[in-house]
Scaffold this active site. Structure first.
Site, PDB file in Angstrom:
ATOM      1  N   PRO A 172       0.549  -1.104  -0.113  1.00 44.48           N
ATOM      2  CA  PRO A 172      -0.103   0.013   0.083  1.00 44.48           C
ATOM      3  C   PRO A 172       0.841   1.264  -0.164  1.00 44.48           C
ATOM      4  CG  PRO A 172      -0.163  -0.931   2.074  1.00 44.48           C
ATOM      5  CD  PRO A 172       0.515  -2.172   1.355  1.00 44.48           C
ATOM      6  N   ASN A 173       0.256   2.257  -0.774  1.00 48.39           N
ATOM      7  CA  ASN A 173       0.887   3.461  -1.036  1.00 48.39           C
ATOM      8  C   ASN A 173       2.210   3.872  -1.661  1.00 48.39           C
ATOM      9  OD1 ASN A 173      -1.186   4.957   0.609  1.00 48.39           O
ATOM     10  ND2 ASN A 173      -0.220   3.818   2.520  1.00 48.39           N
ATOM     11  N   ARG A 232       4.966  12.076  -3.609  1.00 50.67           N
ATOM     12  CA  ARG A 232       4.670  12.533  -2.309  1.00 50.67           C
ATOM     13  C   ARG A 232       5.889  12.163  -1.321  1.00 50.67           C
ATOM     14  NH1 ARG A 232       0.684  13.894  -4.676  1.00 50.67           N
ATOM     15  NH2 ARG A 232      -1.386  13.709  -4.423  1.00 50.67           N
ATOM     16  N   TYR A 266      11.160   9.052   1.045  1.00 52.14           N
ATOM     17  CA  TYR A 266      11.280   7.790  -0.022  1.00 52.14           C
ATOM     18  C   TYR A 266      11.827   8.293  -1.510  1.00 52.14           C
ATOM     19  CZ  TYR A 266       8.041   5.655   3.418  1.00 52.14           C
ATOM     20  OH  TYR A 266       7.752   5.392   4.595  1.00 52.14           O
ATOM     21  N   ASN A 291       7.715  -5.824  -1.337  1.00 47.87           N
ATOM     22  CA  ASN A 291       7.989  -4.771  -0.485  1.00 47.87           C
ATOM     23  C   ASN A 291       6.341  -4.738   0.083  1.00 47.87           C
ATOM     24  OD1 ASN A 291       7.870  -2.672   1.168  1.00 47.87           O
ATOM     25  ND2 ASN A 291       9.013  -1.224  -0.396  1.00 47.87           N
ATOM     26  N   ALA A 302       3.417  -0.839   4.350  1.00 46.30           N
ATOM     27  CA  ALA A 302       3.017  -0.903   5.884  1.00 46.30           C
ATOM     28  C   ALA A 302       2.511  -2.296   6.451  1.00 46.30           C
ATOM     29  CB  ALA A 302       1.733   0.144   6.126  1.00 46.30           C
ATOM     30  N   HIS A 322       4.319  -4.705   8.941  1.00 41.08           N
ATOM     31  CA  HIS A 322       3.911  -4.702  10.146  1.00 41.08           C
ATOM     32  C   HIS A 322       2.709  -5.151  11.001  1.00 41.08           C
ATOM     33  CE1 HIS A 322       7.617  -2.450   9.130  1.00 41.08           C
ATOM     34  NE2 HIS A 322       6.839  -1.385   8.650  1.00 41.08           N
ATOM     35  N   ASP A 363       0.348 -15.751   6.224  1.00 46.36           N
ATOM     36  CA  ASP A 363      -0.228 -16.939   6.165  1.00 46.36           C
ATOM     37  C   ASP A 363      -0.167 -17.489   4.554  1.00 46.36           C
ATOM     38  OD1 ASP A 363      -0.454 -17.253   8.855  1.00 46.36           O
ATOM     39  OD2 ASP A 363      -2.524 -16.845   8.904  1.00 46.36           O
ATOM     40  N   GLU A 419      11.824 -10.156   1.019  1.00 48.61           N
ATOM     41  CA  GLU A 419      11.248  -8.924   1.548  1.00 48.61           C
ATOM     42  C   GLU A 419      12.408  -7.765   1.452  1.00 48.61           C
ATOM     43  OE1 GLU A 419      10.386  -9.221   5.775  1.00 48.61           O
ATOM     44  OE2 GLU A 419      10.149  -7.004   5.745  1.00 48.61           O
ATOM     45  N   HIS A 448      12.700  -3.428   1.484  1.00 45.39           N
ATOM     46  CA  HIS A 448      12.304  -1.973   1.806  1.00 45.39           C
ATOM     47  C   HIS A 448      13.161  -0.957   1.163  1.00 45.39           C
ATOM     48  CE1 HIS A 448       9.203  -3.910   4.407  1.00 45.39           C
ATOM     49  NE2 HIS A 448      10.059  -4.716   4.859  1.00 45.39           N
ATOM     50  N   LEU A 449      12.594   0.157   1.038  1.00 50.57           N
ATOM     51  CA  LEU A 449      13.370   1.333   0.550  1.00 50.57           C
ATOM     52  C   LEU A 449      14.129   1.822   1.740  1.00 50.57           C
ATOM     53  CD1 LEU A 449      10.261   2.803  -1.413  1.00 50.57           C
ATOM     54  CD2 LEU A 449      12.478   1.904  -2.574  1.00 50.57           C
ATOM     55  N   SER A 450      13.567   2.218   2.973  1.00 48.68           N
ATOM     56  CA  SER A 450      14.195   2.571   4.163  1.00 48.68           C
ATOM     57  C   SER A 450      14.687   1.702   4.813  1.00 48.68           C
ATOM     58  CB  SER A 450      13.021   3.554   4.653  1.00 48.68           C
ATOM     59  OG  SER A 450      12.017   2.641   5.208  1.00 48.68           O
ATOM     60  N   ARG A 464      14.094   3.365  12.070  1.00 48.70           N
ATOM     61  CA  ARG A 464      12.760   4.087  12.045  1.00 48.70           C
ATOM     62  C   ARG A 464      12.098   3.787  13.406  1.00 48.70           C
ATOM     63  NH1 ARG A 464       9.744   4.452   6.386  1.00 48.70           N
ATOM     64  NH2 ARG A 464       8.967   6.190   7.533  1.00 48.70           N
ATOM     65  N   ARG A 492       8.085   0.049  13.120  1.00 50.01           N
ATOM     66  CA  ARG A 492       8.448  -0.578  11.946  1.00 50.01           C
ATOM     67  C   ARG A 492       9.705  -1.541  12.047  1.00 50.01           C
ATOM     68  NH1 ARG A 492       6.024   3.159   8.374  1.00 50.01           N
ATOM     69  NH2 ARG A 492       5.816   5.305   9.179  1.00 50.01           N
TER      70      ARG A 492
HETATM   71  O1  CA2 Z   1      10.856   1.555   3.367  1.00 45.97           O
HETATM   72  C1  CA2 Z   1      10.001   0.907   2.608  1.00 45.97           C
HETATM   73  O2  CA2 Z   1       9.943   0.508   1.771  1.00 45.97           O
HETATM   74  C2  CA2 Z   1       8.394   0.718   3.486  1.00 45.97           C
HETATM   75  O3  CA2 Z   1       8.048  -0.786   3.228  1.00 45.97           O
HETATM   76  C3  CA2 Z   1       7.628   1.774   2.923  1.00 45.97           C
HETATM   77  C4  CA2 Z   1       6.385   1.808   3.694  1.00 45.97           C
HETATM   78  C5  CA2 Z   1       6.344   1.709   5.323  1.00 45.97           C
HETATM   79  O4  CA2 Z   1       5.099   1.439   5.929  1.00 45.97           O
HETATM   80  C6  CA2 Z   1       7.456   0.639   5.787  1.00 45.97           C
HETATM   81  O5  CA2 Z   1       7.424   0.730   7.140  1.00 45.97           O
HETATM   82  C7  CA2 Z   1       8.682   0.669   5.069  1.00 45.97           C
HETATM   83  C8  CA2 Z   1       5.544   3.052   3.186  1.00 45.97           C
HETATM   84  C9  CA2 Z   1       5.265   3.053   1.820  1.00 45.97           C
HETATM   85  C10 CA2 Z   1       4.649   4.514   1.746  1.00 45.97           C
HETATM   86  O6  CA2 Z   1       5.222   5.037   0.522  1.00 45.97           O
HETATM   87  C11 CA2 Z   1       4.827   6.441   0.179  1.00 45.97           C
HETATM   88  C12 CA2 Z   1       5.491   6.760  -0.809  1.00 45.97           C
HETATM   89  C13 CA2 Z   1       5.137   8.161  -1.130  1.00 45.97           C
HETATM   90  C14 CA2 Z   1       4.452   8.904  -0.325  1.00 45.97           C
HETATM   91  C15 CA2 Z   1       3.796   8.299   0.803  1.00 45.97           C
HETATM   92  C16 CA2 Z   1       3.843   6.975   0.946  1.00 45.97           C
END
Ligand code: CA2
Length: 147
Positions: free
Chosen positions: A12-13, A20, A25, A76, A79, A82, A89, A100, A102-104, A109, A113
């Site tokens: 998601p997102n 954004r 990110y 990836n 959210a 977590h 499952d 798995e 993740h960008l960050s 953090r 997370r």
């Molecule tokens: O670091 C990552 O890749 C995360 O999976 C990104 C998730 C975050 O909930 C994880 O803890 C770490 C959030 C992705 C949301 O992406 C956005 C991108 C642009 C603007 C807003 C959200």
């Protein structure tokens, strides 16, 4: 032509990447990441299917269906990393190799997370390298599948 097929899932997102919150990110869009992965996949001689959803159940459906058509999954979970017992499952049920990414660096953090429901059933987790996390994850998954 290799018969390896990898499913790339974005949670998601992640459709908002580059559009954004670039300070968190980065400015790379999801389309940019998919294009980088497609180029790497061509070099590695694997085929890819990239898919993003903001809906947990749709991701569960994709994971379940992957059993028939894919050799492994790069995800990836965003959210859902977590929160989602349902995704974990589904991965356990299909028993396909999962990486798995993740960008960050989720461990640098907020405390919420630091825990991943997916990590215990994944081959491994790569985080903190921005879009490069996906590229490293793809390479690791393909190497795992070939050895
Ligand atoms: O670091 C990552 O890749 C995360 O999976 C990104 C998730 C975050 O909930 C994880 O803890 C770490 C959030 C992705 C949301 O992406 C956005 C991108 C642009 C603007 C807003 C959200």
């Amino acid at each position: 032509m290799s018969s390896l097929k990898v499913l790339v899932l974005h949670g998601p997102n992640l459709n908002l990447l580059g559009l954004r919150e670039p300070e968190i990110y980065g400015s790379t869009t999801l389309q940019d990441i998919n294009a980088l992965l497609e180029a790497d996949a061509a070099t590695l001689d694997v085929s890819l299917h990239c898919f993003q959803s903001n809906h947990e159940g749709i991701l569960v459906d994709k994971i379940q269906a992957a059993r028939e058509n894919f050799s492994g999954i790069l995800i990836n979970p965003a959210a859902y990393t977590h929160t989602s017992v349902a995704l974990r499952d589904a991965f356990a049920a299909v028993s396909l190799p999962v990486v798995e990414v993740h960008l960050s660096n989720i461990h640098q953090r907020e405390a919420f997370r630091h825990h991943s429901y997916i990590a215990p059933i994944a081959i491994g987790q790569i985080c903190g390298f921005g879009a490069e996390s996906y590229r490293l994850g793809l390479r690791a998954l393909v190497q795992y599948l070939r050895t």
